[in-house]
Write a protein that holds these residues in place. Structure first.
Motif, short mmCIF file in Angstrom:
data_model
loop_
_atom_site.label_atom_id
_atom_site.label_comp_id
_atom_site.label_asym_id
_atom_site.label_seq_id
_atom_site.Cartn_x
_atom_site.Cartn_y
_atom_site.Cartn_z
N GLY A 18 0.82 -1.20 0.00
CA GLY A 18 0.00 0.00 0.00
C GLY A 18 0.86 1.25 0.00
N GLU A 20 0.51 5.83 0.95
CA GLU A 20 -0.27 6.97 1.46
C GLU A 20 0.37 8.25 0.96
OE1 GLU A 20 -2.39 8.37 5.61
OE2 GLU A 20 -0.56 7.17 5.70
N ARG A 25 -5.15 7.13 0.50
CA ARG A 25 -4.54 5.81 0.64
C ARG A 25 -4.78 4.99 -0.63
NH1 ARG A 25 -5.23 4.17 7.03
NH2 ARG A 25 -4.06 5.97 7.80
N ASP A 60 -7.00 4.27 -5.37
CA ASP A 60 -7.46 4.98 -4.18
C ASP A 60 -8.59 4.17 -3.54
OD1 ASP A 60 -8.67 6.78 -2.36
OD2 ASP A 60 -7.91 8.47 -3.51
N PHE A 81 -0.37 1.05 4.82
CA PHE A 81 -0.42 2.35 4.16
C PHE A 81 0.67 3.29 4.69
CE2 PHE A 81 -4.83 0.74 4.05
CZ PHE A 81 -4.98 0.65 2.69
N GLN A 97 4.43 -2.39 2.44
CA GLN A 97 4.31 -1.01 2.00
C GLN A 97 5.26 -0.78 0.83
OE1 GLN A 97 5.59 2.22 1.82
NE2 GLN A 97 3.74 3.44 2.15
N ASP A 134 -4.42 0.59 10.71
CA ASP A 134 -3.66 1.83 10.84
C ASP A 134 -2.37 1.50 11.56
OD1 ASP A 134 -5.07 3.74 9.51
OD2 ASP A 134 -6.14 4.50 11.26
N TYR A 396 -7.95 8.48 9.35
CA TYR A 396 -8.35 8.38 7.94
C TYR A 396 -9.73 7.75 7.82
CZ TYR A 396 -8.59 6.55 3.21
OH TYR A 396 -9.01 6.24 1.94
#
Length: 400
Positions: A18, A20, A25, A60, A81, A97, A134, A396
């Motif tokens: 992922g 950000e 995200r 997205d 993210f 990531q 998160d 988020y």
């Protein structure tokens, strides 16, 4: 999912890397490629500008939600993210990531916590449930996930995937919210490889995998909400009849409390039958004008009801200011000092520390410190101020 089967539940599982950027995200496809030696880009300090993506895309999360708009969806994002952070750990490269090979310095690390949280559904995520983490997700080097001493080894590399599989085995049915609570308690979801917090957004109080026009009513009747709603409305009708003949302050406050309870119920279940929240709020505000000549014992109830009516209408700043202007003798009763701190916490906006400072000044008023309740509320407020000072970013949520 086809046009002739609109009630199918789509289950989307993304397992990969992922990213950000600017508060958005993304899910990153495997076609994305990093170019460390391109001479035309060597002077760029932003690694993101060294990405060449002729075939792949970054999706997205809002785009995913939009694609499945008006469809029943459970979407699980087994990805990280947040940018990786350099540390003494040797497994940073295994974080899920895009920039796991290029971590940030520890000075820029975002703080994470293990508590799960729920983001209510908005117009974009109705009928949908999205689950993500998160914080950090570090996969194992092999497809044998060890989640802790004495914990059964799971045959997957991702701690989130292992936790979900184990939670599904134990889950006996219920809502998506209840499933997340089961997942939150799992050893794999609480392992050192997944130190962040679980987040779920959407229609989380739907029964898991339920769909169709009556899906929301399953939990409505099963949980007892239908019975409570009927009791509240019956009590409101009785109160209306009594207020037509008796106008004593006690009766008006009773009607106010029932209006407030109905408004709160409607706010939590806007899709269910009954008067909309704005009608209950309007009725409550009109009743406030009828309250006159209150006895001293009823004044704390009146102040609390006034503030809660504003809070239920989404006017949290007004609710906070109502209690901030209350005399210390009022705030010392019915836990109103703690309620003032709660409203301050919920109404944080562009100047959060200034708002908290105003509440702090109120609780430190010389006339306030005679009450133990003020000292308890003040300690909680100091915790909020410290947390706000350390806060690096807002939570988020998927938005249009």
């Amino acid at each position: 999912m086809t046009v002739d089967r609109p009630n199918d539940v789509v289950v989307l599982l993304f397992s990969g890397r992922g990213d950000e950027e600017d508060g958005r995200r993304f899910l990153v496809t495997s076609a994305q490629e990093y170019i460390p030696s391109d001479p035309d880009l060597v002077d760029f300090s932003d690694i993101g500008r060294r990405l060449r993506d002729p075939l792949g895309h970054r999706f997205d999360l809002s785009e995913v939600a939009s694609i499945f708009h008006d469809h029943w969806l459970l979407s699980i994002y087994d990805t990280q993210f947040a940018r990786p952070v350099l540390s003494r750990r040797r497994d940073v490269i295994l974080e899920k990531q895009l920039y796991s090979a290029y971590p940030l310095t520890s000075a820029n690390a975002a703080q994470t916590q293990r508590e799960s949280s729920v983001v209510p559904a908005n117009l974009l995520t109705q009928r949908q449930v999205h689950l993500w983490v998160d914080g950090r997700i570090t996969q194992a080097m092999t497809t044998r996930q060890t989640c802790g001493p004495g914990v059964e080894v799971a045959a997957v590399a991702s701690p989130l995937a292992a936790g979900i599989l184990r939670a599904l085995d134990r889950f006996k049915g219920g809502t998506y919210r209840e499933f997340m609570q089961t997942l939150q308690a799992d050893d794999c979801a609480r392992s050192d490889r997944l130190p962040g917090s679980l987040v779920m957004q959407g229609d989380v109080d739907l029964p898991m995998f339920a769909s169709g026009d009556g899906a929301r009513f399953v939990q409505y009747f099963k949980s007892g909400q239908a019975r409570r709603a009927a009791a509240l409305r019956a009590a409101s009708l009785v109160a209306d009849d009594m207020l037509a003949r008796y106008t004593e302050p006690e009766m008006v406050l009773t009607g106010l409390a029932l209006d407030l309870a109905n408004a709160h119920f409607s706010n939590g279940s806007p899709h269910l039958p009954g008067l909309p929240i704005k009608d209950w709020q309007a009725q409550a505000k009109s009743r406030l004008l009828q309250v006159t000549q209150l006895e001293q014992s009823l004044k704390p109830i009146f102040w609390e009801t006034r503030s809660r009516i504003s809070a239920e209408a989404g006017e949290l700043e007004q609710a906070r200011e109502i209690l901030r202007n209350a005399p210390p003798s009022i705030l010392s009763q019915r836990h109103l000092a703690e309620l003032l701190v709660e409203f301050a916490e919920r109404s944080l906006r562009a100047q959060p520390l200034e708002i908290l400072a105003k509440v702090d000044d109120k609780l430190k008023d010389p006339g306030s410190m005679r009450f133990d309740e003020f000292r308890i509320a003040s300690r909680r407020l100091q915790t909020l101020i410290r947390a706000e000072q350390a806060r690096l970013s807002e939570g988020y949520s998927i938005q249009e």
